[in-house]
Design a protein around this motif. Structure first.
Motif, PDB file in Angstrom:
ATOM      1  N   ILE A  50       0.868  -1.183   0.000  1.00  0.00           N
ATOM      2  CA  ILE A  50       0.000   0.000   0.000  1.00  0.00           C
ATOM      3  C   ILE A  50       0.904   1.231   0.000  1.00  0.00           C
ATOM      4  CG2 ILE A  50      -1.871   1.193   1.181  1.00  0.00           C
ATOM      5  CD1 ILE A  50      -2.424  -1.532   2.609  1.00  0.00           C
ATOM      6  N   PRO A  51       1.103   1.847  -1.177  1.00  0.00           N
ATOM      7  CA  PRO A  51       2.051   2.961  -1.302  1.00  0.00           C
ATOM      8  C   PRO A  51       1.439   4.320  -0.924  1.00  0.00           C
ATOM      9  CG  PRO A  51       1.192   2.400  -3.440  1.00  0.00           C
ATOM     10  CD  PRO A  51       0.590   1.423  -2.468  1.00  0.00           C
ATOM     11  N   ILE A  52       1.158   4.528   0.353  1.00  0.00           N
ATOM     12  CA  ILE A  52       0.480   5.744   0.800  1.00  0.00           C
ATOM     13  C   ILE A  52       1.322   6.990   0.534  1.00  0.00           C
ATOM     14  CG2 ILE A  52      -0.418   6.965   2.818  1.00  0.00           C
ATOM     15  CD1 ILE A  52      -1.164   4.201   3.948  1.00  0.00           C
ATOM     16  N   THR A  53       2.554   7.012   1.010  1.00  0.00           N
ATOM     17  CA  THR A  53       3.409   8.193   0.857  1.00  0.00           C
ATOM     18  C   THR A  53       3.719   8.468  -0.609  1.00  0.00           C
ATOM     19  OG1 THR A  53       4.401   7.679   2.986  1.00  0.00           O
ATOM     20  CG2 THR A  53       5.566   9.246   1.605  1.00  0.00           C
ATOM     21  N   THR A  54       3.986   7.432  -1.370  1.00  0.00           N
ATOM     22  CA  THR A  54       4.280   7.599  -2.793  1.00  0.00           C
ATOM     23  C   THR A  54       3.097   8.227  -3.519  1.00  0.00           C
ATOM     24  OG1 THR A  54       5.767   5.689  -2.743  1.00  0.00           O
ATOM     25  CG2 THR A  54       4.930   6.361  -4.887  1.00  0.00           C
ATOM     26  N   MET A  55       1.888   7.770  -3.230  1.00  0.00           N
ATOM     27  CA  MET A  55       0.712   8.316  -3.901  1.00  0.00           C
ATOM     28  C   MET A  55       0.425   9.754  -3.468  1.00  0.00           C
ATOM     29  SD  MET A  55      -0.308   6.244  -6.158  1.00  0.00           S
ATOM     30  CE  MET A  55       1.403   5.825  -6.435  1.00  0.00           C
ATOM     31  N   LEU A  56       0.713  10.077  -2.201  1.00  0.00           N
ATOM     32  CA  LEU A  56       0.553  11.460  -1.751  1.00  0.00           C
ATOM     33  C   LEU A  56       1.513  12.387  -2.502  1.00  0.00           C
ATOM     34  CD1 LEU A  56       0.076  11.068   2.098  1.00  0.00           C
ATOM     35  CD2 LEU A  56      -1.592  11.923   0.462  1.00  0.00           C
ATOM     36  N   LEU A  57       2.780  11.973  -2.635  1.00  0.00           N
ATOM     37  CA  LEU A  57       3.743  12.788  -3.379  1.00  0.00           C
ATOM     38  C   LEU A  57       3.356  12.914  -4.847  1.00  0.00           C
ATOM     39  CD1 LEU A  57       7.198  11.679  -1.976  1.00  0.00           C
ATOM     40  CD2 LEU A  57       6.084  13.892  -1.720  1.00  0.00           C
ATOM     41  N   LEU A  58       2.896  11.831  -5.438  1.00  0.00           N
ATOM     42  CA  LEU A  58       2.465  11.865  -6.831  1.00  0.00           C
ATOM     43  C   LEU A  58       1.266  12.790  -7.004  1.00  0.00           C
ATOM     44  CD1 LEU A  58       3.044  10.633  -9.602  1.00  0.00           C
ATOM     45  CD2 LEU A  58       1.417   8.843  -9.032  1.00  0.00           C
ATOM     46  N   SER A  59       0.334  12.764  -6.070  1.00  0.00           N
ATOM     47  CA  SER A  59      -0.834  13.625  -6.126  1.00  0.00           C
ATOM     48  C   SER A  59      -0.456  15.098  -6.016  1.00  0.00           C
ATOM     49  CB  SER A  59      -1.802  13.257  -5.006  1.00  0.00           C
ATOM     50  OG  SER A  59      -2.901  14.133  -4.989  1.00  0.00           O
ATOM     51  N   VAL A  60       0.438  15.407  -5.097  1.00  0.00           N
ATOM     52  CA  VAL A  60       0.887  16.799  -4.947  1.00  0.00           C
ATOM     53  C   VAL A  60       1.609  17.266  -6.209  1.00  0.00           C
ATOM     54  CG1 VAL A  60       2.510  18.277  -3.691  1.00  0.00           C
ATOM     55  CG2 VAL A  60       0.986  16.761  -2.436  1.00  0.00           C
ATOM     56  N   GLY A  61       2.471  16.426  -6.755  1.00  0.00           N
ATOM     57  CA  GLY A  61       3.198  16.781  -7.972  1.00  0.00           C
ATOM     58  C   GLY A  61       2.284  17.017  -9.153  1.00  0.00           C
ATOM     59  N   LEU A  62       1.317  16.129  -9.348  1.00  0.00           N
ATOM     60  CA  LEU A  62       0.380  16.298 -10.460  1.00  0.00           C
ATOM     61  C   LEU A  62      -0.536  17.502 -10.260  1.00  0.00           C
ATOM     62  CD1 LEU A  62      -0.550  12.587 -11.225  1.00  0.00           C
ATOM     63  CD2 LEU A  62       0.890  14.117 -12.577  1.00  0.00           C
ATOM     64  N   SER A  63      -0.894  17.800  -9.012  1.00  0.00           N
ATOM     65  CA  SER A  63      -1.714  18.979  -8.731  1.00  0.00           C
ATOM     66  C   SER A  63      -0.942  20.259  -9.052  1.00  0.00           C
ATOM     67  CB  SER A  63      -2.148  18.991  -7.273  1.00  0.00           C
ATOM     68  OG  SER A  63      -3.013  17.921  -7.011  1.00  0.00           O
ATOM     69  N   LEU A  64       0.327  20.288  -8.688  1.00  0.00           N
ATOM     70  CA  LEU A  64       1.162  21.455  -9.018  1.00  0.00           C
ATOM     71  C   LEU A  64       1.315  21.605 -10.528  1.00  0.00           C
ATOM     72  CD1 LEU A  64       3.968  21.201  -6.325  1.00  0.00           C
ATOM     73  CD2 LEU A  64       2.176  22.939  -6.478  1.00  0.00           C
ATOM     74  N   LEU A  65       1.521  20.493 -11.223  1.00  0.00           N
ATOM     75  CA  LEU A  65       1.643  20.532 -12.674  1.00  0.00           C
ATOM     76  C   LEU A  65       0.355  21.026 -13.325  1.00  0.00           C
ATOM     77  CD1 LEU A  65       3.737  19.815 -14.829  1.00  0.00           C
ATOM     78  CD2 LEU A  65       2.685  17.560 -14.943  1.00  0.00           C
ATOM     79  N   ALA A  66      -0.788  20.586 -12.828  1.00  0.00           N
ATOM     80  CA  ALA A  66      -2.083  21.040 -13.371  1.00  0.00           C
ATOM     81  C   ALA A  66      -2.277  22.523 -13.091  1.00  0.00           C
ATOM     82  CB  ALA A  66      -3.216  20.228 -12.742  1.00  0.00           C
ATOM     83  N   ALA A  67      -1.864  23.001 -11.932  1.00  0.00           N
ATOM     84  CA  ALA A  67      -1.998  24.427 -11.615  1.00  0.00           C
ATOM     85  C   ALA A  67      -1.132  25.267 -12.539  1.00  0.00           C
ATOM     86  CB  ALA A  67      -1.630  24.670 -10.156  1.00  0.00           C
ATOM     87  N   ILE A  68       0.062  24.775 -12.836  1.00  0.00           N
ATOM     88  CA  ILE A  68       0.955  25.502 -13.760  1.00  0.00           C
ATOM     89  C   ILE A  68       0.349  25.555 -15.155  1.00  0.00           C
ATOM     90  CG2 ILE A  68       3.190  25.378 -14.926  1.00  0.00           C
ATOM     91  CD1 ILE A  68       4.321  24.272 -12.260  1.00  0.00           C
ATOM     92  N   PHE A  69      -0.201  24.421 -15.636  1.00  0.00           N
ATOM     93  CA  PHE A  69      -0.826  24.414 -16.957  1.00  0.00           C
ATOM     94  C   PHE A  69      -2.032  25.346 -16.998  1.00  0.00           C
ATOM     95  CE2 PHE A  69       1.139  20.135 -17.973  1.00  0.00           C
ATOM     96  CZ  PHE A  69       1.938  20.647 -18.984  1.00  0.00           C
ATOM     97  N   ARG A  70      -2.835  25.362 -15.923  1.00  0.00           N
ATOM     98  CA  ARG A  70      -4.010  26.239 -15.887  1.00  0.00           C
ATOM     99  C   ARG A  70      -3.602  27.711 -15.915  1.00  0.00           C
ATOM    100  NH1 ARG A  70      -6.271  24.705 -10.958  1.00  0.00           N
ATOM    101  NH2 ARG A  70      -5.749  22.532 -11.125  1.00  0.00           N
ATOM    102  N   ARG A  71      -2.500  28.052 -15.278  1.00  0.00           N
ATOM    103  CA  ARG A  71      -2.059  29.441 -15.215  1.00  0.00           C
ATOM    104  C   ARG A  71      -1.647  29.956 -16.608  1.00  0.00           C
ATOM    105  NH1 ARG A  71      -0.912  32.816 -11.155  1.00  0.00           N
ATOM    106  NH2 ARG A  71      -1.091  31.135  -9.651  1.00  0.00           N
ATOM    107  N   PHE A  72      -1.092  29.096 -17.441  1.00  0.00           N
ATOM    108  CA  PHE A  72      -0.596  29.520 -18.749  1.00  0.00           C
ATOM    109  C   PHE A  72      -1.611  29.375 -19.882  1.00  0.00           C
ATOM    110  CE2 PHE A  72       3.470  28.766 -16.538  1.00  0.00           C
ATOM    111  CZ  PHE A  72       3.982  30.049 -16.700  1.00  0.00           C
ATOM    112  N   GLN A  73      -2.822  28.963 -19.573  1.00  0.00           N
ATOM    113  CA  GLN A  73      -3.834  28.850 -20.615  1.00  0.00           C
ATOM    114  C   GLN A  73      -4.595  30.123 -20.772  1.00  0.00           C
ATOM    115  OE1 GLN A  73      -6.329  25.478 -20.081  1.00  0.00           O
ATOM    116  NE2 GLN A  73      -4.903  24.140 -21.114  1.00  0.00           N
TER     117      GLN A  73
END
Length: 73
Positions: A50-73
Motif C-alpha cells: 500500500i504505497p500511501i506516501t508515494t501516492m501522496l507525493l504523486l498527487s501533490v506533484g500532479l496537482s502542481l503541474l495542473a496548476a501551472i498548466f491552468r495558469r498559462f492557458q
C-alpha cells in the motif's frame, strides 16, 4: 485550442514521456515506491503493498503541474 498549439502540446508531452522513461530505465526512480510510510506486508506467498506516501507525493506533484498548466492557458 488551435491545431498548431495542440500539436506542439502533444510533442512536448511525448518528449517528456521519453525523458521520464529513460530515467526509469537508468534507475533514477528506484526510491519511488519505497518511501517511509509505504506499507509492505509479506507473509508466506502473500504480499500486500500500500504505497500511501508515494501516492501522496504523486498527487501533490500532479496537482502542481495542473496548476501551472491552468495558469498559462
Amino acid at each position: 485550442m488551435e491545431p498548431r498549439s495542440l500539436g506542439l502540446l502533444i510533442v512536448i508531452v511525448g518528449l517528456a514521456l521519453i525523458v521520464i522513461g529513460g530515467l526509469v530505465a537508468l534507475g533514477a526512480f528506484s526510491w519511488f515506491g519505497r518511501l517511509p510510510g509505504d506499507i509492505r506486508i509479506e507473509s508466506g506467498s502473500t504480499r500486500v503493498y500500500i504505497p500511501i506516501t508515494t501516492m501522496l507525493l504523486l498527487s501533490v506533484g500532479l496537482s502542481l503541474l495542473a496548476a501551472i498548466f491552468r495558469r498559462f492557458q
